[in-house]
Design an enzyme around this catalytic site. Structure first.
Site, PDB file in Angstrom:
ATOM      1  N   HIS A 107      41.811 -25.120 -23.928  1.00  9.29           N
ATOM      2  CA  HIS A 107      42.981 -25.106 -23.047  1.00  9.29           C
ATOM      3  C   HIS A 107      43.995 -26.185 -23.432  1.00  9.29           C
ATOM      4  O   HIS A 107      44.638 -26.786 -22.585  1.00  9.29           O
ATOM      5  CB  HIS A 107      42.568 -25.252 -21.582  1.00  9.29           C
ATOM      6  CG  HIS A 107      41.747 -24.113 -21.061  1.00  9.29           C
ATOM      7  ND1 HIS A 107      41.897 -22.823 -21.508  1.00  9.29           N
ATOM      8  CD2 HIS A 107      40.763 -24.064 -20.115  1.00  9.29           C
ATOM      9  CE1 HIS A 107      41.054 -22.032 -20.856  1.00  9.29           C
ATOM     10  NE2 HIS A 107      40.344 -22.754 -20.032  1.00  9.29           N
ATOM     11  N   HIS A 178      44.407 -19.010 -14.650  1.00 12.03           N
ATOM     12  CA  HIS A 178      42.964 -19.252 -14.579  1.00 12.03           C
ATOM     13  C   HIS A 178      42.438 -19.154 -13.142  1.00 12.03           C
ATOM     14  O   HIS A 178      41.522 -19.879 -12.753  1.00 12.03           O
ATOM     15  CB  HIS A 178      42.657 -20.636 -15.151  1.00 12.03           C
ATOM     16  CG  HIS A 178      41.283 -20.806 -15.715  1.00 12.03           C
ATOM     17  ND1 HIS A 178      40.157 -20.777 -14.918  1.00 12.03           N
ATOM     18  CD2 HIS A 178      40.845 -21.018 -16.982  1.00 12.03           C
ATOM     19  CE1 HIS A 178      39.088 -20.980 -15.679  1.00 12.03           C
ATOM     20  NE2 HIS A 178      39.479 -21.123 -16.939  1.00 12.03           N
ATOM     21  N   GLU A 313      41.209 -13.785 -17.283  1.00 11.43           N
ATOM     22  CA  GLU A 313      42.236 -14.519 -18.022  1.00 11.43           C
ATOM     23  C   GLU A 313      42.771 -13.652 -19.168  1.00 11.43           C
ATOM     24  O   GLU A 313      42.134 -13.501 -20.204  1.00 11.43           O
ATOM     25  CB  GLU A 313      41.654 -15.813 -18.583  1.00 11.43           C
ATOM     26  CG  GLU A 313      41.049 -16.734 -17.549  1.00 11.43           C
ATOM     27  CD  GLU A 313      40.098 -17.736 -18.174  1.00 11.43           C
ATOM     28  OE1 GLU A 313      40.562 -18.590 -18.958  1.00 11.43           O
ATOM     29  OE2 GLU A 313      38.880 -17.644 -17.901  1.00 11.43           O
TER      30      GLU A 313
END
Length: 346
Positions: A107, A178, A313
């Site tokens: 991320h 998310h 996601e």
């Protein structure tokens, strides 16, 4: 009638005042987002009896989002998911990223987009656009880019999330949301009985560190097959490599939408009668079944446990920048990055 309500959401450790923006439609659906991390905080939909049901996990104020992990409701960028070896090469130049996940990058490193205060560019009764300036070198990525995320609450009970950016150099752009969803309510317990459908004939095989090997594996005859809707928990502990490595589901599926905006997934609860449909124009979706949630303090006094919610996601495949056979997440200089994902409740 003014449908947008703006309320205080607390103060960050830097002294920044965060706000909560709440939208309602005529059908009784309510969506709340915050400028801290451009995060989705609440999604309240009527259940089969007409009672309000909040189907996303979250925190009561900005301190929860600042202090705790899990990426609840987070806007993730510049690159969602993992980059193997925490490095990539564009135009012959190698860029090194933070190694924050077993020597890999997850991320985009710990200077997360979801732990920054975003500007509010524009609001309406049922939409809001957040904006973030990401300078050249931010998180290790090349190019200056101004990123916009727009949340829209539609009259037919959908949360539409649209991303827009134009970089001034070739760079990676691969944004996602998310949120953790539970169709029986965020505080209702585990989701193993809830049913999931995916329009995907294959998934990307990954190693024990969740880095794709480059192999595209058919789901036929495996626990990864959701082409016929089934309870999420039916095969979640199967003796299968991907399941063992992920501790349940935490994998990227290869969607059949062929780059078109289309319905790609469903999740539903018999208890509430709520079904969520997922639409996207992106090639992949990471299904994460909350395998590593441990006693997380959530909103309204809720305590979240293992497998209490599931993430959907939408994304370019993990480590796509380092895999020639994966559709690349590179956005060229002055090209427009534009993608939309929608969560619709029926």
């Amino acid at each position: 009638m003014q449908n947008m309500q703006i309320t205080d959401f607390g103060t960050t450790s830097k002294g920044e005042a965060a706000k909560l923006y709440t939208m309602k439609n005529a059908s009784g659906m309510e969506v709340a987002v915050t400028d801290y991390g451009a995060a989705l905080v609440k999604v309240i939909v009527p259940d089969k009896n007409g009672n309000p049901c909040d189907v996303v996990c979250g925190y009561d104020d900005v301190k929860g989002y600042e202090d705790r992990g899990l990426f609840l409701g987070a806007t993730v960028g510049r690159n969602a998911n993992r980059i193997g070896g925490a490095s990539f090469t564009i135009n012959g130049v190698t860029y090194e990223l933070e190694k924050n996940d077993n020597g890999n990058n997850l991320h985009s490193g710990t200077d997360f987009f979801n732990q920054r205060l975003w500007k509010v560019k524009e609001t309406g009764d049922c939409f809001i656009t957040f904006q973030l300036d990401s300078p050249d070198g931010d998180q290790g990525y090349p190019g200056n880019v101004q990123i916009e995320v727009t949340y829209t609450l539609t009259e037919d009970n959908a949360v539409k999330i649209s991303y827009h950016a134009v970089p001034d150099a070739d760079t990676i752009l691969n944004m996602t949301n998310h949120s953790y969803f539970n169709m029986a309510g965020h505080d209702s317990g585990d989701i193993c009985e809830q049913k999931v459908w995916l329009d995907a004939d294959a998934y990307t095989r990954a190693d024990s560190e969740s880095i794709p090997t480059g192999e595209i594996v058919p789901v036929e005859g495996t626990p990864m097959d959701f082409r016929t809707k089934k309870p999420l928990g039916r095969d979640i502990d199967a003796d299968y490599e991907a399941i063992r490595f992920g501790g349940g589901y935490d994998h990227n599926w290869v969607l059949n939408n062929h780059g078109k905006f289309a319905k790609v997934a469903e999740m539903s609860s018999d208890k509430t009668g709520i079904t969520m449909e997922v639409y996207t124009d992106l090639p992949g979706i990471q299904i994460y079944s909350g395998n590593f949630i441990v006693e997380a303090q959530g909103k309204g006094g809720a305590v979240y446990h293992k497998r209490q919610a599931c993430c959907f996601e939408t994304q370019y495949f993990p480590d796509a920048v380092n895999k020639e056979n994966f559709e690349g997440p590179i956005c060229k200089k002055e090209e427009t990055y534009e993608t939309t994902t929608m969560y619709k409740f029926v």
